[in-house]
Write an enzyme that holds these catalytic residues in place. Sequence first.
Site, mmCIF file in Angstrom:
data_model
loop_
_atom_site.group_PDB
_atom_site.id
_atom_site.type_symbol
_atom_site.label_atom_id
_atom_site.label_comp_id
_atom_site.label_asym_id
_atom_site.label_seq_id
_atom_site.Cartn_x
_atom_site.Cartn_y
_atom_site.Cartn_z
ATOM 1 N N GLY A 8 -7.412 -83.937 -49.737
ATOM 2 C CA GLY A 8 -7.962 -84.904 -50.533
ATOM 3 C C GLY A 8 -9.385 -85.284 -50.002
ATOM 4 N N GLY A 11 -12.255 -87.036 -51.886
ATOM 5 C CA GLY A 11 -12.088 -88.476 -52.633
ATOM 6 C C GLY A 11 -12.665 -89.466 -51.723
ATOM 7 C CD GLN A 12 -12.823 -95.789 -51.877
ATOM 8 O OE1 GLN A 12 -11.509 -95.974 -51.821
ATOM 9 N NE2 GLN A 12 -13.684 -96.884 -51.970
ATOM 10 C CG ASP A 54 -1.844 -79.006 -55.607
ATOM 11 O OD1 ASP A 54 -1.010 -80.140 -55.090
ATOM 12 O OD2 ASP A 54 -1.388 -78.403 -56.683
ATOM 13 C CE1 TYR A 143 -1.738 -96.382 -53.463
ATOM 14 C CE2 TYR A 143 -1.825 -98.693 -53.193
ATOM 15 C CZ TYR A 143 -2.240 -97.565 -52.789
ATOM 16 O OH TYR A 143 -3.120 -97.398 -51.839
ATOM 17 C CE LYS A 147 -0.413 -95.466 -50.160
ATOM 18 N NZ LYS A 147 -0.958 -93.965 -49.494
HETATM 19 C C1 AKB Z 1 -5.756 -100.088 -54.622
HETATM 20 O O1 AKB Z 1 -6.237 -101.245 -54.859
HETATM 21 O O2 AKB Z 1 -5.129 -99.563 -55.064
HETATM 22 C C2 AKB Z 1 -6.095 -99.639 -52.993
HETATM 23 C C3 AKB Z 1 -5.360 -100.167 -52.078
HETATM 24 C C4 AKB Z 1 -5.509 -101.595 -51.719
HETATM 25 O O3 AKB Z 1 -4.532 -99.460 -51.810
HETATM 26 N N1 AKB Z 1 -7.369 -99.960 -52.878
#
Ligand code: AKB
Length: 317
Positions: A8, A11-12, A54, A143, A147
Site C-alpha cells: 500500500g 496510499g496516504q 496485491d 472497518y 481492525k
Molecule cells: C478513517 O477516518 O477512517 C481513518 C481512521 C481514523 O482510521 N482516518
Amino acid sequence: MKNVLIIGATGQIGSELTMKLRAHCPGGNVVAGYIKGAEPKGVLLESGPAEEVDITNPQMIADAVAKYNIDTIYNLAALLSAVAESKPQLAWKIGVGGLYNCLEVSREKGCALFTPSSIGSFGPSTPHDHTPQDTIQRPETIYGVTKVTGEMLSDYYARRFGVDTRSVRFPGLISYVAPPGGGTTDYAVDIYYSAVKGEEFKCPLKPGTFMDMMYMPDALRAAVEIMEADPTRLKHRNSFNIASMSFDPEIIAAKIKEHVPGFKMTYELDPLRQAIADSWPDSLDDSCAREEWDWKPEYDLERMTQDMLVNLRKKLL
Ligand code: AKB
C-alpha cells in the site's frame, strides 16, 4: 529493520512512510508495494525498488519478501471507514484476509509485521474520554470490526508462533502530501485545502464532534519507533493508543481563521460520517505507549496548522 516491504506504498501513509524509511535504512531495500492502477510515480518510483504486491495474493507477498530478503513488512492496505461501509465484503477481504496473508508469510519467512489499527477499533460502548489502552472494543462499522479482528489475530500470531507483530491505533491523519480517501476524519485535511484555495468549507460533521487527530510526521515517527522499540519493555503489541490532539470542527476552523482571517465554514452534514464519528472516542489515553516505548508527539494544532498552510500554499498557489 533493513529490508522493508511496504504494502500500500502509494496510499496516504505509504507514500510518505516509504520515503522516510528509505532515508532511515541506508544500504537496505525499502520496496514500494503497489496494486495495478496505483503505480508509484515521481520520486517514489525513482528513489527505490517497486513491486506489484496485491495483499489478497499471498504468493505476490512471498515473492517480494524472497526477492529482497525482507525482514519487516508494513501492511498499509485498507479501505477507510466511510468507504468500507459501501463495500463491506471487500473491506473484510483486504483488512482481514490480507492481514492473514501477511501473517502467514511473516511466520514462514521470519518477518516482523506492522499493521495499523485505528480509533475506529472502538465503538459506542467504549468510554469516550481518555479512552484507556485496554477497554471495551465493540465497533459498529465493518472497518472497526476488521481492525479489532486484526489486533487479536496479530496478538495470536505473536503468542502462538512468535511473529514480531506490532501496531498503533492511528487517529485521523492530516497531511499536505497525499490525500486520504473515504475516511471519517478526512474533513480535517479537506478544510486546509479549502482555506488555502480561498473557498468556503462545507463541513460534513456537526459542531461538538470531537475526535483524535495527528499530523503525519508524528504518525510516521510512531510507525518507525514502535518497530524499533525494545521488545523486553513491551507489555502490549497490538495495538497501542497514540494521541497528540483532539478537536471538533469549530476548534480547527477557529485556528485556521487565526491564520486566514477570511476563512468561512458552513455545515452540510453527512449522516454516515456523523454516525461513525459519534461512535468513536473523543480522546485517547496514550500513557501505555509513553511508558513502554517513549512515545511523544511533537505537533499540536497550532504547529500543525502553520506547517499545513505553508506547505499547501507552496503546493496549490
Ligand atoms: C478513517 O477516518 O477512517 C481513518 C481512521 C481514523 O482510521 N482516518
